[in-house]
Structures are given as C-alpha cells and as structure tokens.
Design a protein around this motif. Structure first.
Motif, PDB file in Angstrom:
ATOM      1  N   VAL A 207      10.867  -0.158   4.373  1.00  0.00           N
ATOM      2  CA  VAL A 207       9.728  -0.540   5.212  1.00  0.00           C
ATOM      3  C   VAL A 207       9.075   0.682   5.835  1.00  0.00           C
ATOM      4  CG1 VAL A 207       8.987  -1.830   7.267  1.00  0.00           C
ATOM      5  CG2 VAL A 207      10.657  -2.834   5.682  1.00  0.00           C
TER       6      VAL A 207
ATOM      7  N   ALA B 286       5.626  -8.299  -0.021  1.00  0.00           N
ATOM      8  CA  ALA B 286       4.992  -7.008   0.264  1.00  0.00           C
ATOM      9  C   ALA B 286       4.053  -7.080   1.460  1.00  0.00           C
ATOM     10  CB  ALA B 286       4.235  -6.518  -0.968  1.00  0.00           C
ATOM     11  N   ASP B 287       3.304  -8.194   1.586  1.00  0.00           N
ATOM     12  CA  ASP B 287       2.356  -8.271   2.699  1.00  0.00           C
ATOM     13  C   ASP B 287       3.072  -8.339   4.042  1.00  0.00           C
ATOM     14  OD1 ASP B 287       3.312 -10.813   2.085  1.00  0.00           O
ATOM     15  OD2 ASP B 287       1.471 -11.820   2.727  1.00  0.00           O
TER      16      ASP B 287
ATOM     17  N   ARG C 217       6.082  -6.949   4.549  1.00  0.00           N
ATOM     18  CA  ARG C 217       6.599  -5.591   4.772  1.00  0.00           C
ATOM     19  C   ARG C 217       5.502  -4.689   5.322  1.00  0.00           C
ATOM     20  NH1 ARG C 217       8.428  -6.062  -0.660  1.00  0.00           N
ATOM     21  NH2 ARG C 217       7.395  -4.104  -1.196  1.00  0.00           N
ATOM     22  N   ASP C 218       4.290  -4.858   4.825  1.00  0.00           N
ATOM     23  CA  ASP C 218       3.161  -4.074   5.346  1.00  0.00           C
ATOM     24  C   ASP C 218       2.911  -4.389   6.814  1.00  0.00           C
ATOM     25  OD1 ASP C 218       2.799  -2.887   2.889  1.00  0.00           O
ATOM     26  OD2 ASP C 218       1.159  -4.207   2.264  1.00  0.00           O
ATOM     27  N   ARG C 219       3.022  -5.658   7.157  1.00  0.00           N
ATOM     28  CA  ARG C 219       2.828  -6.060   8.555  1.00  0.00           C
ATOM     29  C   ARG C 219       3.888  -5.420   9.447  1.00  0.00           C
ATOM     30  NH1 ARG C 219       1.343 -10.778  11.522  1.00  0.00           N
ATOM     31  NH2 ARG C 219       1.087  -9.995  13.656  1.00  0.00           N
TER      32      ARG C 219
ATOM     33  N   SER D 200       5.612  -2.632   8.784  1.00  0.00           N
ATOM     34  CA  SER D 200       5.358  -1.195   8.831  1.00  0.00           C
ATOM     35  C   SER D 200       4.249  -0.860   9.821  1.00  0.00           C
ATOM     36  CB  SER D 200       4.986  -0.690   7.428  1.00  0.00           C
ATOM     37  OG  SER D 200       4.730   0.701   7.443  1.00  0.00           O
ATOM     38  N   ASP D 201       3.231  -1.696   9.847  1.00  0.00           N
ATOM     39  CA  ASP D 201       2.125  -1.498  10.787  1.00  0.00           C
ATOM     40  C   ASP D 201       2.615  -1.601  12.231  1.00  0.00           C
ATOM     41  OD1 ASP D 201      -0.851  -1.350  11.371  1.00  0.00           O
ATOM     42  OD2 ASP D 201      -0.393  -3.292  12.279  1.00  0.00           O
TER      43      ASP D 201
ATOM     44  N   GLN E  80       4.530   1.582  13.022  1.00  0.00           N
ATOM     45  CA  GLN E  80       3.626   2.717  13.235  1.00  0.00           C
ATOM     46  C   GLN E  80       2.984   2.654  14.615  1.00  0.00           C
ATOM     47  OE1 GLN E  80       0.511   3.135  10.307  1.00  0.00           O
ATOM     48  NE2 GLN E  80       0.151   5.274  10.849  1.00  0.00           N
TER      49      GLN E  80
ATOM     50  N   ASN F 172       5.675   6.131   5.568  1.00  0.00           N
ATOM     51  CA  ASN F 172       5.596   4.842   4.889  1.00  0.00           C
ATOM     52  C   ASN F 172       6.825   4.550   4.022  1.00  0.00           C
ATOM     53  OD1 ASN F 172       5.255   6.347   2.526  1.00  0.00           O
ATOM     54  ND2 ASN F 172       3.022   6.223   2.622  1.00  0.00           N
TER      55      ASN F 172
END
Length: 347
Positions: A143, A287-288, A290-292, A294-295, A298, A321
């Motif tokens: 992630v 994946a979407d 995991r992107d959430r 990661s955001d 960050q 990332n």
C-alpha cells in the motif's frame, strides 16, 4: 380432393413460431445477463463509493509499547480522521513477527484489514522461517512505504564502555559470558547483535524476549547487559539514565540524537541496518481501495505535527507509493538473505 386449410384457434394464432421463440429467448437471456452485469457493476461501484463504512483493523506483529506499535497507533489515529472511520490496532506478537503476519495474511481482502509491517524484520524472518505458511510478497498487496525507524545499541549503566571501541574491548575481555537481550528470535534486534558479534569475532549469550516491552525491564534491572532496540522504545530510559546509548544502527544519524554516531562511524566498517516500515493489505484487496488507503497515509504523513512527533521518537518519515514499497521489500529480502547466509545464522 381439395383439402380445407387447417383452422387455428385465436390463442394459437398469437403464439410465435419455433424460430421466433428462439430469438425471443436469446433476447430475454441477453437482457437478463445485461441486467445482472449492470447490477453487479452498480453494487461494486456503490461498495467502493461508500468505503469505508465501518472501522478498519490494523494488525501488527509486536506487542504494545515498541516502535511498530507507536507508529501504528500514531498513523492509525490520523488515517481514521481522513477516512472518517476509526482504525483499531491489533497486536499479534511472537515468532519473529510471523504470528502477526499470518494473522494479516488470513484476513479478508475487503479493505477493512491492514498489516503495518516492520519490513526489515519481516524480510529477515522470511529467511529464518522457510516453512512459514505466509509470505510478505506472496500474500500481501503493498500500500505505502511509511518510515525508517533506527535502532540504538543500549547498554546497562554498569557496562564499562562509553563508546564502541570500549564496548568491543569489554566484550572481548568477557570471554562469551555476557548476556544480551533481543525482541525475539529472528527479529532485527537479534540479527543486529549477531552481526556485530560476528564482525568483532566475539561470542555472547542471546536471551530472546517477546518484544521490547518485555526485554527492557530486564535490561534496566541488569539481568542482561545490552540490547539493540528502537529509538522510540529506548528514549524514555536513555533520558532518565537507566540506559546508556552507544550508537545507532542506521546508515545515517537520527535527528533526535544528532551527536550519537552510527555503528559504522564508530568503527565497525560496513555496518548498516536501516529499519523500514510499510503498510500492506491482504492479497486480493481491490486496487481502488488500496489507492484510497495510500491517499489517507500520504495525507497523514504530510501533517507537520504528526511528522515532528514521530521524528522525536526516532522515526524519519518517508512516504512513497506501493511500487516503491515493493522495490524496498525485494531489496531488503535479498540483502538480509545474503547477510544471514554469510553469517551462517539459522534458527
């Protein structure tokens, strides 16, 4: 003889022919399939759009009070703010981090289960426990890369050494009778000590514990004489004089102790044990989602107060990332595999 045409009932006149029936059936099936696909797509979209709608679980492989726990609870609280759901930290210590990793790997890949990993430690454990049923690369999705958390070489105040040269001389003069603590068999804390002993060519007696919270009281009491442990866990006892810090294991000095040399600077050439942390999700997590996640990570690690707080506990925040985390994971596994082989360290 002229045959009269067959008469049709009003009902039969309305029925389609066999070929027409087939066409209608195909169309009906097509519409049904299309409706199902639309329904499924809508359901997935709705689930993703509404994520998260309940608390998240973050598994770690060490007990409360250590560096992994401190990082997890600090990050989890901030992520919860950005995700608008609480993040509950669950401690699963033991077996060099393998028990926690197993718990994380077996969790449902639905976005509500996370594994905050002391990556360098897991890279080592993966080589020391070859029969383990879970694997950080095979069973998880990366992630985000989080931070580097240096370890410190701590000694009991009775040890007659105030630098690495004096420490090495004391070990050599003790003829293998010195006890040292670690966070457990196969942990980074264990391997850091073994590497130092191998480099210096001296023996010592290893006493493994289940994490820093169990090892540090015995070190403070003088039941063991030295230990490699995180800055975060060691710091309170260094401040009170209950422990003495000699050097940090990372490739660079840590900002919270700018005058404390690295082990390499102190004379042990080539010694470098950076301690990376990363966030993972069970294999198959969308994946979407995991992107959430990661955001959210960050945004959390960009908060000045959070970053400064972690810095004071010995962490250097280093968000990156999933691709970078995967690369660091592979690099650490290769590095520590070679180190273990060269040092002939097994469990």
């Amino acid at each position: 003889m002229h045959r009269a045409p067959t008469s049709l009932s009003p009902e039969s006149a309305l029925l389609p022919s066999n070929s027409t029936r087939r066409d209608l059936l195909r169309n009906a099936l097509g519409l049904a399939a299309g409706s199902a696909l639309v329904g499924t797509s809508h359901s997935v979209w709705a689930q993703s759009a509404g994520y998260p709608d309940r608390p998240l679980r973050m598994v770690i492989a060490f007990p409360a009070g250590g560096a992994t726990d401190i990082l997890a609870r600090t990050l989890g609280q901030s992520m919860g703010t950005h995700l608008k759901q609480s993040v509950v930290v669950e401690n699963k210590p033991g077996a060099g981090g393998m028990i926690g990793m197993e718990a994380g790997a077996k969790s449902a890949p639905n976005g509500y289960n996370l594994f905050l990993c002391a990556l360098t430690n897991q890279a080592i454990a993966g080589h020391l426990y070859p029969k383990a049923t879970s694997d950080i690369t095979r069973d998880f999705e990366p992630v985000a890369l989080l931070a580097n958390g240096a370890h410190i070489l701590n000694v009991h105040p009775s040890v007659p050494a105030r630098n690495m040269s004096e420490f090495a001389a004391w070990l050599k003069a003790s003829d293998g009778k010195i006890n040292y603590a670690s966070q457990g068999n196969g942990t980074l804390s264990h391997l850091e000590a073994e590497l130092l002993l191998q480099t210096l060519g001296v023996p010592a007696v290893h006493v493994p514990y289940r994490g820093s919270s169990q090892a540090l009281p015995d070190l403070i009491a003088g039941n063991v004489m030295f230990m490699f442990d995180s800055v975060a866990a060691s710091q309170p006892f260094i401040k009170t004089g209950q422990l003495r810090a000699l050097a940090v294991t990372s490739g660079q000095r840590v900002p919270v102790y700018p005058d404390l040399p690295t082990v390499e600077e102190a004379g042990v050439k080539g010694y470098n044990a950076d301690n990376w942390f990363g966030l993972y999700a069970p294999k198959g997590t969308p994946a979407d989602i995991r992107d959430r996640l990661s955001d959210a990570v960050q945004k959390s690690l960009a908060e000045a107060a959070l970053t400064e707080g972690l810095l004071q506990k010995g962490f250097v925040v280093h968000f990156d990332n999933a691709q970078r985390l995967a690369a660091v994971t592979a690099s650490d596994r290769a590095k520590w595999g070679a180190v273990l082989k060269a040092a002939n360290i097994t469990l």
